[in-house]
Enzyme design. Structure first.
Site, PDB file in Angstrom:
ATOM      1  N   LYS A   1       1.170  -1.474   0.148  1.00 12.83           N
ATOM      2  CA  LYS A   1      -0.017  -0.058  -0.250  1.00 12.83           C
ATOM      3  C   LYS A   1       1.427   1.294  -0.099  1.00 12.83           C
ATOM      4  O   LYS A   1       0.501   2.056  -0.414  1.00 12.83           O
ATOM      5  CB  LYS A   1      -0.491  -0.167   1.094  1.00 12.83           C
ATOM      6  CG  LYS A   1      -1.917  -1.228   1.738  1.00 12.83           C
ATOM      7  CD  LYS A   1      -3.009  -1.132   0.153  1.00 12.83           C
ATOM      8  CE  LYS A   1      -4.243  -2.453   0.926  1.00 12.83           C
ATOM      9  NZ  LYS A   1      -3.836  -3.852   1.284  1.00 12.83           N
TER      10      LYS A   1
HETATM   11  C1  LIG Z   1      -4.298  -4.719   0.255  1.00 12.79           C
HETATM   12  C2  LIG Z   1      -3.733  -6.464   0.596  1.00 12.79           C
HETATM   13  C3  LIG Z   1      -4.280  -7.328  -0.448  1.00 12.79           C
HETATM   14  C4  LIG Z   1      -5.143  -7.238  -1.529  1.00 12.79           C
HETATM   15  O1  LIG Z   1      -4.065  -5.563  -2.375  1.00 12.79           O
HETATM   16  P1  LIG Z   1      -5.984  -5.209  -3.041  1.00 12.79           P
HETATM   17  O2  LIG Z   1      -5.710  -4.409  -4.320  1.00 12.79           O
HETATM   18  O3  LIG Z   1      -7.500  -4.224  -1.779  1.00 12.79           O
HETATM   19  O4  LIG Z   1      -7.076  -6.648  -3.907  1.00 12.79           O
HETATM   20  C5  LIG Z   1      -3.305  -8.333   0.007  1.00 12.79           C
HETATM   21  N1  LIG Z   1      -1.905  -8.124   0.998  1.00 12.79           N
HETATM   22  C6  LIG Z   1      -1.610  -7.458   0.960  1.00 12.79           C
HETATM   23  C7  LIG Z   1      -0.812  -7.842   2.716  1.00 12.79           C
HETATM   24  C8  LIG Z   1      -3.023  -6.510   1.099  1.00 12.79           C
HETATM   25  O5  LIG Z   1      -1.721  -4.982   2.177  1.00 12.79           O
END
Ligand SMILES: *Cc1c(COP(=O)(O)O)cnc(C)c1O
Length: 470
Positions: free
Chosen positions: A112
């Site tokens: 993120k």
């Molecule tokens: C947010 C997240 C996901 C999922 O990603 P999306 O974009 O919501 O599909 C998978 N793994 C981790 C560690 C995340 O923080």
């Protein structure tokens, strides 16, 4: 470049406006009116380029002249200087034809950060230029909130609020949200599920008085800037493995469908992607939708991979829009059906379009733990549980002679309990990650009730409360 809503009735916006609004006012998601396209030659020129330079080329294609190149470069360089790896997003070989793309070296230890670090700088730049302020409200299943509160705390004109399901995020995740100690960063624990939190955000956007009252904006994965920023590492990884002269496949641990949709965008821009594999945990609505054609909501199951404990995958709407030949009427109908019946059936044409590029697979909790153990025994590699879900699913997919890149989406230190359970190894939060052990936690626990949460935000936000001084 114009941006249009997947539901077709919100106003067309510029790049800058699109970043600031987040969700479209017709309930849809913004997408570029057409996909920028890179020639094979341009993609080949990315070979040996550093991450920030590739990011500049990719992001510039979407900014389309609305921000000066020099300013854009500075923001990109600053954003990725917060990452603790010279490659920013390194590629690690784990098998003859298997790689792991480690998107885990940002300040809050999950992918993120890639989007939030640049999005915060872009939004701050635009708001400063326009002399405006906004209030960001979001829902998080764990990682988005930490990444956003961390990245946006430095933004003078932005108050940020993140709701998360109480008790359903890891200790490391919670502390990243509650110990920031900045007056404009607010963590809210809700007595409910992630989908409850997400639905409240959507309802706030549908409430014009509230929306305008606090200058509401969103940086959840529905914000176009998130997807845009994540598109970059599909290019760097594929080019490192031979693109544009060789196709590459990706397996992505998926929840809200933002990360994997960024892969789809790279493909639309001309990158040779053979397959995009959706990896899910027990909350396998996307897998079921692809195999049966039925998108049917069920209850959220709580797992050791909380960032994937999602039933309503917001960004899937962007794919539906493409798969429906960009016909907003079809999207509106399917979304109305989902709202009323909790399910919809993918029209054949739409399902076929998706099946041509996407595959999917599921790993349950036992399989995830087993995979973590096996990967560690085999190569000494410590995978976080989300990454392990994808490794497991990728293993079922590597039949063809195409390099398979699996995305590592979180650092194992973010989920130490699961890592220890699977491998016996204790992992600590690395020195370079944000650590504020000495800061007291500031956590607002609120009822799962829209009116209560809105009132809280109104009172705490500088715009809502009329305190626009500082
Ligand atoms: C947010 C997240 C996901 C999922 O990603 P999306 O974009 O919501 O599909 C998978 N793994 C981790 C560690 C995340 O923080």
């Amino acid at each position: 470049m114009d941006y249009i809503s997947t539901r077709g009735t919100a106003p067309t916006l510029t790049f800058k406006e699109t970043l600031l609004v987040g969700l479209a006012e017709d309930g849809g998601l913004y997408v570029p009116r057409e996909w920028p396209h890179f020639s094979a030659e341009k993609i080949r020129s990315f070979k040996g380029m550093d991450y920030c330079e590739v990011a500049f080329h990719v992001i510039k294609a979407f900014v389309d002249g609305e921000i000066e190149d020099a300013a854009l470069r500075d923001m990109i360089n600053e954003a990725y200087a917060t990452f603790h790896h010279p490659a920013v997003v390194p590629l690690v070989q784990t098998g003859a034809n298997n790689w792991i793309l480690e998107v885990i070296y940002g300040p809050t230890l999950a992918f993120k950060d890639v989007a939030m670090q640049i999005l915060a700088r872009l939004m701050d730049h635009i708001l400063t230029e326009q002399g405006r302020r906004i209030t960001i409200v979001g829902a998080t299943s764990g990682d988005t909130g930490g990444a956003a509160l961390e990245a946006f705390q430095a933004c003078e004109g932005i108050d940020t609020f993140f709701m998360f399901p109480e008790g359903k995020v890891s200790d490391v995740q919670r502390k990243q949200m509650t110990t920031i100690g900045a007056a404009n960063a607010h963590a809210i624990a809700i007595d409910g599920s992630f989908d409850d939190c997400q639905n409240m955000v959507k309802d706030m956007f549908n409430d014009a008085e509230f929306r305008d009252g606090v200058h509401l904006s969103a940086v959840n994965s529905i914000n176009w800037g998130r997807v845009m920023a994540q598109t970059v590492y599909y290019f760097t990884a594929a080019v490192a493995l031979g693109a544009p002269d060789r196709a590459v496949a990706f397996t992505v641990p998926t929840g809200n469908f933002g990360d994997i949709f960024a892969g789809f965008v790279a493909k639309q821009m001309g990158l040779g992607i053979d397959r995009l594999v959706i990896a899910t945990n027990e909350n396998d609505i996307l897998s079921r939708a692809l195999s049966t054609g039925n998108y049917t909501l069920s209850d959220v199951e709580v797992t050791i991979t909380p960032s994937m404990d999602i039933q309503i995958s917001s960004n899937f709407e962007r794919l539906l829009f493409e798969a429906a030949g960009r016909d907003p009427q079809i999207v509106r109908e399917l979304m109305a059906e989902l709202k009323v019946n909790g399910s919809y059936v993918l029209p054949d044409r739409v399902r076929q379009y998706i099946a041509d590029l996407f595959a999917s697979g599921t790993a349950n909790q036992a399989q995830t733990l087993e995979t973590m153990e096996q990967v560690y025994a085999r190569s000494g590699y410590l995978a976080d549980p989300h990454t392990a879900v994808a490794i497991r699913v990728a293993e079922q997919q590597t039949s063809r002679a195409v390099p398979m890149v699996t995305l590592a989406t979180a650092h194992p230190a973010k989920f130490p309990d699961a890592v220890e359970r699977a491998t016996g190894q204790l992992v600590e939060v690395p020195q370079w990650a944000v650590q504020r052990a000495s800061n007291a936690e500031v956590l607002n626990v609120l009822e799962n009730d829209l009116v209560t949460v809105k009132k809280f935000i109104m009172e705490k936000s500088r715009i809502g409360s009329g305190r626009t001084d500082g």
